[in-house]
Design an enzyme around this catalytic site. Structure first.
Site, mmCIF file in Angstrom:
data_model
loop_
_atom_site.group_PDB
_atom_site.id
_atom_site.type_symbol
_atom_site.label_atom_id
_atom_site.label_comp_id
_atom_site.label_asym_id
_atom_site.label_seq_id
_atom_site.Cartn_x
_atom_site.Cartn_y
_atom_site.Cartn_z
ATOM 1 N N HIS A 1 3.380 -3.899 6.517
ATOM 2 C CA HIS A 1 2.323 -2.902 6.389
ATOM 3 C C HIS A 1 2.423 -1.889 7.524
ATOM 4 C CE1 HIS A 1 -0.316 -5.067 3.356
ATOM 5 N NE2 HIS A 1 0.605 -5.970 3.651
ATOM 6 N N GLU B 1 2.147 -5.691 10.704
ATOM 7 C CA GLU B 1 1.749 -4.290 10.853
ATOM 8 C C GLU B 1 2.759 -3.633 11.792
ATOM 9 O OE1 GLU B 1 -0.803 -2.755 9.384
ATOM 10 O OE2 GLU B 1 -1.833 -4.475 8.476
ATOM 11 N N GLU C 1 1.651 3.268 3.149
ATOM 12 C CA GLU C 1 2.204 2.575 4.311
ATOM 13 C C GLU C 1 3.703 2.414 4.078
ATOM 14 O OE1 GLU C 1 -0.087 -0.980 4.938
ATOM 15 O OE2 GLU C 1 -1.991 0.116 4.852
ATOM 16 N N HIS D 1 0.871 -1.176 0.000
ATOM 17 C CA HIS D 1 0.000 0.000 0.000
ATOM 18 C C HIS D 1 0.907 1.224 0.000
ATOM 19 C CE1 HIS D 1 -3.169 -2.768 1.963
ATOM 20 N NE2 HIS D 1 -3.445 -2.629 0.677
#
EC number: 3.4.17.-
Length: 654
Positions: free
Chosen positions: A385, A477, A256, A253
């Site tokens: 991410h 994450e 990110e 993404h």
């Protein structure tokens, strides 16, 4: 090895353009049997026009002129020429080696730089340096060095005035990037990197550690940016027998960016520590082939970077330039898995891609990743991410499609939890009970979670890796802020350095070995089964395999069509620094092939993919294709058969 359907389609499309435009030949081949152009056209004064070539969109200049050095007098003539077509496919032919450098060097001749009403020639020393570095890649596929990259004819010495066409790509340190004197060799500049800066850092790092590192491109983004990978290995550029392959991917993404920067820092760290003699890093690089792709979505990053750091970039730049979410763009194999899993006697691994998938919009970035993982026998992977602080693992799509949150484990649930914990357990912030958490608080779960139990979605990259290949991928994450400010980057690196190294070392957990016949010949595509785990892995073309396994006792079976199966019991200890060696010797069946569990492609013929990217298993090793049979053309010649009568015979050595 490049993929025939993809390249033929690309060349066919370009050939149609050539027939429609019907330009005169770009140059007269003359009496030279090689077909080389004999006349050079370089003018000191010219009319500059905007550069409109997709293949050269990232050149370091914006204007060119006609006629070109190859006597092209229009855009149609350039785009329909075999020289331009070669630049469009050279990445595939050379398997990403020397790109984008080689493509940009070719652009400097096909579309010469024009400024202030004058054309400028590219520098000869740049051409000579690139030819020296890339000649082995051409020799490996029996291709001659392209005539229009003749360093003596089309490039100028520095004393005559010239420019470096690769300056923006790998140029000297910018003034703001120059390192102060006296800094230790492990110094890393903790700042955000533009696309050009990122590529320069990766290439400089690979040059500094050339004995264990190299860069290559796996494809291009929708806007034409190369998806640049840096790899580390004791023999960079080639798969070594029984050496596991692992990849780390950032910036899927575009907004990110923490993973993007962390991987840039990791590349520099691995190089520096290897040179300093760090035993842990030297052992890791000497026993593992590591691939780092810092930015899978460079187009989206540019959008997010224009908006700036902080919470204001929560969604801007998330998608690629086609407005596609790349982590929702992969084939949905999980739904097919759930259907197959309800039927006994049917394999649920290596599920093929439905032909219907190709009817939708598939991003070039997605295609590049798919080809990459089908070509290299990856064992382990992580996608980095931002936006939360947790490690998730497959499945990401719920086994009940109507449930937005539902625990949906894979057959390798125990192994995936070990992989996730290998990252989370050594991450100081993920384990800090005093830390104010963002989004969901996963501390009670140990900062790991099954993806579908968090939130369910289809088309994810992790599920695709697991169900289509041998690769196990988790999602990390890295933190609450998707686009952190520069002052937070050093802390981000410190928090994730040890988790990244610990995760990379997990690729050596389980077993590995060779599957051969009684004569010692490798058996490729043999199946490695583990009793109680309904997910098989397959051997690579050289007969080697890797099977990640949790601690405990396991019954492992090797089998292949036409051979009797072999069964062994293995015990995996709680702690291990290297995979256990378990080899299998298969003996041919005397009474013909035995009936094996049918694979999904045989049970479901409607799921055969007409545009399937061939895997590494579909090809013999490159060394087996190097020398064509007497009087025959090299394997890549078929890519250019649509160019009659202007086939690039100048690429033939014989």
């Amino acid at each position: 090895m490049p993929t025939m359907p993809l390249l033929l389609a690309a060349l066919a499309a370009l050939a149609v353009l050539a027939l429609a435009a019907r330009p005169s030949p770009s140059c007269s081949p003359g009496p030279d049997p090689s077909g080389k152009c004999q006349r050079l056209v370089y003018t000191h004064s010219a009319t500059c026009v905007d550069l409109h070539l997709r293949t050269c969109a990232d050149a370091a200049y914006n204007h060119t002129s006609f006629p070109t050095p190859l006597e092209h007098r229009s855009w149609e003539a350039v785009e329909s020429s075999p020289e331009y077509m070669l630049l469009g496919v050279i990445h595939f032919l050379l398997e990403g080696q020397c790109n984008p450098d080689l493509r940009l060097l070719g652009c400097s001749v096909l579309a010469p730089r024009c400024e202030g009403g004058h054309t400028q020639r590219p520098c000869r020393h740049v051409c000579e340096g690139l030819r020296e570095a890339c000649q082995p890649a051409f020799d490996a596929i029996d291709m001659a060095w392209p005539y229009f990259l003749d360093c003596a004819q089309y490039f100028a010495p520095e004393e005559e005035g010239c420019y470096d066409p690769l300056e923006e790509l790998r140029g000297e340190l910018d003034v703001e990037e120059a390192l102060p004197s006296g800094l230790p060799p492990t110094f890393i500049r903790f700042a955000h990197h533009s696309y050009a800066q990122m590529v320069r850092v990766l290439k400089r790092t690979a040059a500094r550690c050339s004995q264990v590192a190299k860069t290559y491109s796996i494809g291009r983004s929708f806007e034409g940016k190369d998806l640049v990978v840096i790899e580390f290995s004791s023999r960079p550029g080639q798969h070594e027998l029984m050496e596991p392959e692992v990849k780390l991917i950032g910036n899927i993404h575009g907004n990110e960016v923490a993973g993007r920067e962390v991987l840039i820092y990791l590349a520099q760290y691995l190089c520096s520590e290897y040179l300093l003699g760090n035993p842990r890093i030297q052992r890791l690089l000497n026993t593992t082939r590591i691939h780092l792709l810092p930015s899978m979505n460079p187009d989206g990053y540019e959008v997010a970077a224009a908006e700036g750091a902080g919470y204001n970039g929560w969604t801007s730049g998330r998608q690629n330039a086609q407005n596609l979410d790349l982590n929702r763009n992969f084939p949905d194999l999980t739904s097919e898995y759930y259907r197959l899993a309800s039927t006994r006697g049917v394999r649920t691994d290596h599920i093929p891609i439905s032909q219907y998938y190709w009817w939708g919009k598939v991003a070039p970035e997605t295609k590049a990743i798919m080809k990459w993982i089908q070509t290299i026998p990856f064992v382990l992977s992580a996608s980095l991410h931002g936006g939360d602080l947790v490690v998730s693992y497959p499945f990401d799509f719920s086994k009940n499609p109507h449930e937005k949150k539902m625990f949906s484990p894979t057959p390798d649930e125990k192994m995936f939890k070990l992989l996730a914990r290998a990252y989370a357990d050594v991450h100081p912030m993920m384990m800090d009970r005093s830390e104010n958490r963002c989004g969901g608080n996963f501390l009670k779960r140990g900062s790991i979670i099954n993806g579908a139990d968090w939130y369910s979605f289809t088309g994810g990259m992790s599920d695709f890796n697991y169900l289509h290949t041998n690769c196990f991928e988790i999602t990390v994450e890295l933190g609450c802020v998707k686009f952190p400010p520069e002052e937070a980057l050093y802390g981000l690196w410190q928090q994730n350095k040890e988790p990244l190294l610990n995760f990379l070392e997990m690729v050596h957990r389980g077993i590995k070995g060779m599957v051969t016949d009684k004569y010692g010949k490798p058996v490729k595509n043999a199946r490695i089964l583990v009793k109680g785990i309904r997910h098989d892995v397959t051997t690579a073309p050289d007969g080697d395999y890797w099977r990640l396994l949790p601690p405990g006792s396991h019954i492992v079976i090797a089998q292949a069509p036409g051979y009797s199966k072999v069964m062994k019991r293995v015990t995996i200890p709680l702690r291990m620094k290297k995979a256990g060696r378990v080899d299998f010797i298969l003996h041919p069946l005397a009474t013909g092939p035995k009936n094996f569990l049918p694979g999904p492609s045989r049970a479901l013929p409607r799921f055969q993919d007409p545009q399937r990217e061939p895997t590494q298993m579909d090809f013999e090793p490159p060394r087996a294709r190097r020398q064509p049979a007497s009087g025959s053309k090299p394997w890549w010649w078929a890519y250019f058969t649509s160019l009659s009568p202007y086939k690039p015979r100048w690429l033939l050595k014989y």
